[in-house]
Write an enzyme that holds these catalytic residues in place. Structure first.
Site, PDB file in Angstrom:
ATOM      1  CB  CYS A  83      -0.433  -8.489  -3.604  1.00 45.78           C
ATOM      2  SG  CYS A  83      -0.909 -10.126  -2.637  1.00 45.78           S
ATOM      3  CE1 TYR A  84      -9.228  -8.272  -3.844  1.00 47.58           C
ATOM      4  CE2 TYR A  84      -8.717  -6.231  -4.569  1.00 47.58           C
ATOM      5  CZ  TYR A  84      -9.327  -7.246  -4.526  1.00 47.58           C
ATOM      6  OH  TYR A  84     -10.877  -7.245  -4.932  1.00 47.58           O
ATOM      7  CD  GLU A 134       4.065  -3.635  -0.452  1.00 51.76           C
ATOM      8  OE1 GLU A 134       4.662  -3.854  -1.709  1.00 51.76           O
ATOM      9  OE2 GLU A 134       2.984  -4.194  -0.249  1.00 51.76           O
ATOM     10  CE  LYS A 186       6.365  10.099  16.262  1.00 51.43           C
ATOM     11  NZ  LYS A 186       5.228  10.653  16.980  1.00 51.43           N
ATOM     12  CG  HIS A 225       3.417  -7.768  -0.553  1.00 51.12           C
ATOM     13  ND1 HIS A 225       2.630  -6.946  -0.598  1.00 51.12           N
ATOM     14  CD2 HIS A 225       2.970  -9.040  -0.322  1.00 51.12           C
ATOM     15  CE1 HIS A 225       1.390  -7.628  -0.592  1.00 51.12           C
ATOM     16  NE2 HIS A 225       1.565  -9.074  -0.332  1.00 51.12           N
ATOM     17  CG  ASP A 252       3.858  13.758  16.160  1.00 49.72           C
ATOM     18  OD1 ASP A 252       4.946  13.676  15.689  1.00 49.72           O
ATOM     19  OD2 ASP A 252       2.975  13.196  16.488  1.00 49.72           O
ATOM     20  N   GLY A 295      -4.488  -6.568  -0.440  1.00 52.00           N
ATOM     21  CA  GLY A 295      -5.674  -6.426   0.393  1.00 52.00           C
ATOM     22  C   GLY A 295      -6.232  -7.944   0.922  1.00 52.00           C
TER      23      GLY A 295
END
Ligand code: XMP
Length: 514
Positions: free
Chosen positions: A83-84, A172, A370, A170, A229, A55
């Site tokens: 991280c944060y 991710e 998505k 990170h 969608d 964050g």
């Protein structure tokens, strides 16, 4: 009926949704919640793990976002601070965090300190990672041991007794090549997940859920747009209740070249949906006559759509349910640490439809991203033409014709746009861009044809790369490709003598021109 759940507490990082996608790619279902979710609510969900996201805040600030005091003891599952999230753990449990003198941003090499680490189990002793932080930890909290360092500073720490694991980098992002393995270690070795969440299992469970929700009476309507969608949502509902779902596909006269005809055919012949195609082009052209302001165009199109949809629904009768292709990013309660975001455009063109018609909603894709929807679409046998098609705005070509709309301008733009898209396919680069389209400008300029001067229209080509449409960069398309498109447009589309390529990024521009 999800068997395993990992919770992600969002502290406002731009990467939070990415964490969720990485976790789900491992077959583990996860949900994102705002950081202030109470410990009681967390424990009640019986998660297999709880991840604290990164964050933009500093834990040294008085009003920094935090978890509740009893969180570390009562969350009921192993915790991963990223991280944060790591800095918060350190600050809350007695370590020291010092404000940044300089941001650390970019690639870094970390050293893994021992073989006895859970997070880095079976990983190399040296790894490239991606850092993006200001503050750093100068003293680790008691009970933790450092398992990796970057320039001799602890960059990952573990406390097995309390089940708390932290990384400063990170895992991710793609810039951390072995990040996926670190997350796997956390999910499978530490949290004991099995990874049993797959698109196929989702489809099975969702179909059953839809059947139960809808019950035995009342009709279900679904507005199809030709996009991924609404199509995937409709096919899922069709699997569940068959012909009781009545689909409505409206041609507003602002779709791409032959899009209405071709898509309707796929809906009927390939997907066997119970669909009514309504060609209302002329109605839309009438309400748009002489409107120049982009927002007024959107409003006029939105309200005409609702009228037509309602008329069709009245014809069907006894309609109780409306199917919508809402996705997970639309329903995540976003954490606003930098003030409320401003609505720049009214995107929800048919907002208010369910309330107005007093309908209950079926949103089978509410939990999905998505790319997961595409995967499920593939499993359901939906053709690539629909699954891979670039996003298209509800108001369609109306916001790509600057100035007033006439049927002639629409036809001209459809032809130019079709050439652009066709050549992207021919060059094999359609999938490399997030969105590509032609725009008709409200200007004329001088050209030359044979011995004559011309005074004709200009078409702008727009192609962008992006991951979510929120930010975008102009696509570096090959020059020979652009040359081909330009020469085809000026020779095949009567009334156009000039083609330009848009080289603006978002921000400060937007993807669409209106
Ligand atoms: P902008 O132009 O805001 O677009 O950078 C971001 C994404 O949103 C799409 N877009 C719309 N979609 N109704 C829609 O359904 C709209 O009014 C609208 N305006 C923009 C745009 O195509 C891009 O994918």
């Amino acid at each position: 009926m999800h068997h395993e759940l990992v919770l992600i507490l969002d502290f406002g990082s731009q990467y939070t949704q990415l964490i969720a996608r990485r976790v789900r790619e491992q077959g583990v279902y996860c949900e994102i919640h705002p950081f202030h979710l109470s410990t009681e609510a967390i424990a009640a969900k019986q998660p297999k793990g709880v991840i604290l996201s990164g964050g933009p805040s500093s834990v040294t600030d008085e009003d920094a976002p935090r978890v509740e005091n009893d969180f570390y003891d009562k969350a009921g599952a192993p915790i991963l601070g990223i991280c944060y999230g790591m800095q918060l753990v350190a600050a809350d449990l007695g370590g020291t965090i010092e404000p940044a003198t300089r941001r650390e941003y970019g690639h870094a090499t970390i050293k893994v300190l021992s073989e006895k680490t859970a997070l880095f189990d079976k990983l190399p002793f040296e790894m490239n990672v991606w850092m993006s932080h200001g503050d750093h930890m100068t003293r680790m909290p008691d009970g933790f041991h450092s398992v990796a360092t970057s320039k001799d500073i602890p960059t990952a720490m573990e406390n097995h007794e309390r089940g708390i694991y932290c990384v400063q980098f990170h895992p991710e992002v793609a810039h951390t090549p072995l990040g996926k393995e670190v997350l796997r270690n956390y999910l499978f070795n530490i949290c004991g997940c099995k990874g049993d969440w797959t698109p196929a299992s989702f489809i099975r469970e969702e179909i059953e859920k839809i059947r139960q929700t809808v019950g035995p009476d009342g009709n279900v309507v679904c507005g199809l747009s030709g996009g991924v969608d609404s199509t995937v949502a409709a096919v899922l509902v069709h699997e569940a209740i068959g012909e009781r779902q009545r689909c409505i596909f409206v041609n507003n006269g602002l779709l791409r070249y032959r899009e209405f005809e071709d898509t309707l055919q796929v809906y009927e012949d390939n997907l066997h949906l119970n669909v009514t195609g309504v060609d209302a082009s002329q109605d839309f052209y009438s309400v748009l006559k002489d409107i120049v302001d982009p927002e007024l165009k959107r409003k006029a199109i939105g309200s005409k759509f609702i009228d037509i949809f309602q008329e069709e629904a009245d014809r069907i009768g006894d309609v109780k349910w409306l199917v919508q292709g809402t996705l997970y990013p639309d329903v995540i309660e976003s954490v606003s640490l930098r003030g409320a975001s401003v609505t720049i455009k009214t995107h929800h063109n048919v907002g208010g439809l369910p309330e107005k018609m007093n309908l209950k909603l079926i949103e089978p894709l509410r939990e999905l991203f998505k790319d997961e929807v595409r995967e499920i679409g593939r499993d359901l046998g939906i053709p690539e033409m629909i699954l891979e098609r670039h996003p298209f705005p509800g108001p369609g070509l109306a916001v790509r014709i600057l100035g007033d709309i006439t049927p002639e301008k629409v036809q001209l733009l459809q032809k130019a746009d079709r050439i652009f898209i066709e050549e992207l396919h021919n060059f094999g680069i359609y999938k490399d861009v997030w969105q590509a389209f032609a725009v008709l400008l409200p200007i004329q300029s001088v050209g030359v044809m044979g011995d004559f001067r011309t005074y004709e229209k200009t078409v702008a080509l727009r192609a962008v790369t992006s991951t979510d449409g929120m930010t975008a960069d102009w696509a570096r398309l090959p020059h020979d490709f652009l040359a081909k498109v330009s020469s085809r447009i000026t020779s095949e589309v009567r009334g156009v003598n000039r083609v330009v390529y848009d080289i603006s990024s978002k921000p400060p521009s937007t993807i669409e021109w209106e």
